[in-house]
Design an enzyme around this catalytic site. Sequence first.
Site, short mmCIF file in Angstrom:
data_model
loop_
_atom_site.label_atom_id
_atom_site.label_comp_id
_atom_site.label_asym_id
_atom_site.label_seq_id
_atom_site.Cartn_x
_atom_site.Cartn_y
_atom_site.Cartn_z
N LYS A 130 -5.86 27.93 38.81
CA LYS A 130 -5.51 29.04 37.93
C LYS A 130 -4.01 29.28 37.93
O LYS A 130 -3.35 29.12 38.96
CB LYS A 130 -6.19 30.34 38.41
CG LYS A 130 -7.69 30.30 38.38
CD LYS A 130 -8.26 31.58 38.96
CE LYS A 130 -9.78 31.54 38.98
NZ LYS A 130 -10.34 32.73 39.64
N TYR A 134 -4.90 34.92 32.90
CA TYR A 134 -4.86 33.67 33.65
C TYR A 134 -5.42 32.50 32.87
O TYR A 134 -6.31 32.64 32.06
CB TYR A 134 -5.52 33.80 35.01
CG TYR A 134 -6.96 34.24 35.05
CD1 TYR A 134 -7.97 33.33 35.31
CD2 TYR A 134 -7.30 35.57 34.85
CE1 TYR A 134 -9.30 33.73 35.39
CE2 TYR A 134 -8.62 35.98 34.92
CZ TYR A 134 -9.62 35.05 35.19
OH TYR A 134 -10.93 35.45 35.25
#
Length: 182
Positions: free
Chosen positions: A72, A132
Amino acid sequence: MQIKETNIKDCYELEPRVFEDQRGYFFESFNQKRYAELTGFMVNFVQDNQSFSTKGVLRGLHYQKGESAQAKLVRVLQGKVLDVAVDIRKDSPTYGNVFKTILSSENYRHLFIPRGCAHGFVTLSDTATFFYKCDNYYDPKAEAGIIYNDANLNIDWEITDSELIISEKDKILPHFKDLVIH
């Protein structure tokens, strides 16, 4: 863009070069080629996620297991959070390490969290919009996590327990020592 190593292998803080003038600001939030040059590996993001939280909301510590593991790149569009990554890769030289940083709309900082790490954050401002990018698709069958207040990890969330707002699901996550990593 500047990249700083953290105490977790392959986990990096990214600080974009921000151009400000009387009109406001501009920065490049991600450049795959530049990132590969600075870190030595290529990442291909396939999914973007965004959440909105109020002060005291703690989300985490989450990760995806097995083939569904996700790297991420996280940042805050509005507000301020304490962001936390935990290395849960048993073969990693930094297994069990915890990294914390403040991400905010004022510091523009990003955190890259590699596959095999748990992730969570707590909102420190009145509200926060969290964004994200993921390098793998979400798989509800691969969802897993670690309890936020695990004694072995000893994470100081910088907010009192009485102020925390935690989902029922996150309150019953297993302890770090009880993880079964696939």
